[in-house]
Design an enzyme around this catalytic site. Sequence first.
Site, PDB file in Angstrom:
ATOM      1  N   ASN A 161       0.807  -1.217   0.000  1.00  0.00           N
ATOM      2  CA  ASN A 161       0.000   0.000   0.000  1.00  0.00           C
ATOM      3  C   ASN A 161       0.845   1.275   0.000  1.00  0.00           C
ATOM      4  O   ASN A 161       0.387   2.319  -0.472  1.00  0.00           O
ATOM      5  CB  ASN A 161      -0.929  -0.023   1.229  1.00  0.00           C
ATOM      6  CG  ASN A 161      -1.598   1.309   1.469  1.00  0.00           C
ATOM      7  OD1 ASN A 161      -2.432   1.748   0.686  1.00  0.00           O
ATOM      8  ND2 ASN A 161      -1.221   1.976   2.554  1.00  0.00           N
ATOM      9  N   SER A 213      -4.313   2.518  -9.171  1.00  0.00           N
ATOM     10  CA  SER A 213      -5.066   3.764  -9.292  1.00  0.00           C
ATOM     11  C   SER A 213      -5.660   3.831 -10.688  1.00  0.00           C
ATOM     12  O   SER A 213      -5.161   3.187 -11.619  1.00  0.00           O
ATOM     13  CB  SER A 213      -4.095   4.934  -9.094  1.00  0.00           C
ATOM     14  OG  SER A 213      -4.630   6.143  -9.579  1.00  0.00           O
ATOM     15  N   TYR A 237       3.426   9.699 -10.534  1.00  0.00           N
ATOM     16  CA  TYR A 237       2.561   8.832  -9.728  1.00  0.00           C
ATOM     17  C   TYR A 237       1.800   7.849 -10.623  1.00  0.00           C
ATOM     18  O   TYR A 237       1.836   6.641 -10.416  1.00  0.00           O
ATOM     19  CB  TYR A 237       1.573   9.668  -8.909  1.00  0.00           C
ATOM     20  CG  TYR A 237       0.611   8.820  -8.111  1.00  0.00           C
ATOM     21  CD1 TYR A 237       0.983   8.275  -6.888  1.00  0.00           C
ATOM     22  CD2 TYR A 237      -0.675   8.544  -8.588  1.00  0.00           C
ATOM     23  CE1 TYR A 237       0.110   7.472  -6.159  1.00  0.00           C
ATOM     24  CE2 TYR A 237      -1.551   7.753  -7.871  1.00  0.00           C
ATOM     25  CZ  TYR A 237      -1.151   7.221  -6.663  1.00  0.00           C
ATOM     26  OH  TYR A 237      -2.023   6.422  -5.955  1.00  0.00           O
ATOM     27  N   SER A 284       4.108   5.358 -12.188  1.00  0.00           N
ATOM     28  CA  SER A 284       4.553   4.348 -11.218  1.00  0.00           C
ATOM     29  C   SER A 284       3.491   3.273 -11.029  1.00  0.00           C
ATOM     30  O   SER A 284       3.802   2.092 -10.841  1.00  0.00           O
ATOM     31  CB  SER A 284       4.877   5.002  -9.870  1.00  0.00           C
ATOM     32  OG  SER A 284       3.704   5.400  -9.173  1.00  0.00           O
ATOM     33  N   LYS A 285       2.213   3.653 -11.109  1.00  0.00           N
ATOM     34  CA  LYS A 285       1.126   2.687 -10.948  1.00  0.00           C
ATOM     35  C   LYS A 285       0.935   1.841 -12.210  1.00  0.00           C
ATOM     36  O   LYS A 285       0.513   0.691 -12.130  1.00  0.00           O
ATOM     37  CB  LYS A 285      -0.177   3.403 -10.562  1.00  0.00           C
ATOM     38  CG  LYS A 285      -0.126   4.042  -9.170  1.00  0.00           C
ATOM     39  CD  LYS A 285       0.078   3.012  -8.052  1.00  0.00           C
ATOM     40  CE  LYS A 285      -0.059   3.612  -6.674  1.00  0.00           C
ATOM     41  NZ  LYS A 285       0.143   2.625  -5.601  1.00  0.00           N
TER      42      LYS A 285
END
Length: 244
Positions: free
Chosen positions: A90, A145, A158, A161-162
């Site tokens: 997480n 995400s 971000y 990265s997901k």
Amino acid sequence: MGTHTNQVVMITGASRGLGRALTLAFAQGGAKLAICARGQEELQQVAQEAERLGAEILAIRADAAKPSDIERFVSTTEAHFGQIDVLINNASIIGPSPIPYLLDYPEEDFAEVIRVNTIGPFLMTKRVLPGMLQRRKGSVINVTSEAGNTGYAGWGAYGISKFGVEGMTQTFADEVGEAGVRVNMVDPSEMNTQMHALAVPDCDYELAEPEDVVDVFLYLASDESSAINGQRFEARQFLEERGR
């Protein structure tokens, strides 16, 4: 929802937001917990809340993307509880705030987001998997995400990265699925968290609360989902399908 009594659940980034909500939900389900975060004070507060719910909990201050911290966290957990049944990756960071467009994105900030959000879950999974493979049982759940499935202007490193987390989830799942271990991912949707406030400072639409999205994680950690591997779950859709 299946019971989690005596299940050993490891959660990274557990001091706030979704990590905190997951810790408390699994504590209520009777799980034994190993949690980490970089902030000691908030981590201890969450651990105390979980203990009040009757959980046995190991709380260790650690950077879940730093190899020496990962080794300390996992080996301490294995020594204390004997095994790890569920790993929830997480921990993540949003990067610079406000988030710059990629054209202006500083290289060192980009690298740091990838280190924490993509390399971290890779190293955590790599360290926890051998024990799961030995027992031919285990569940790894990665947090993704909507921005990890579609590229959105202004979500910067971000989102990228997901995207990495999603590809990694599928690859790990394909590699270990035959051995009784499953690796899945959850898009919890946009939530009312400090991280979201940094990403979307002028948010004018309704957000889910972290407590509202824990059910899909409880499901993926349970024996009820033992045949599910390499799948992407959207928390809201999961709740709608279950009539919540």
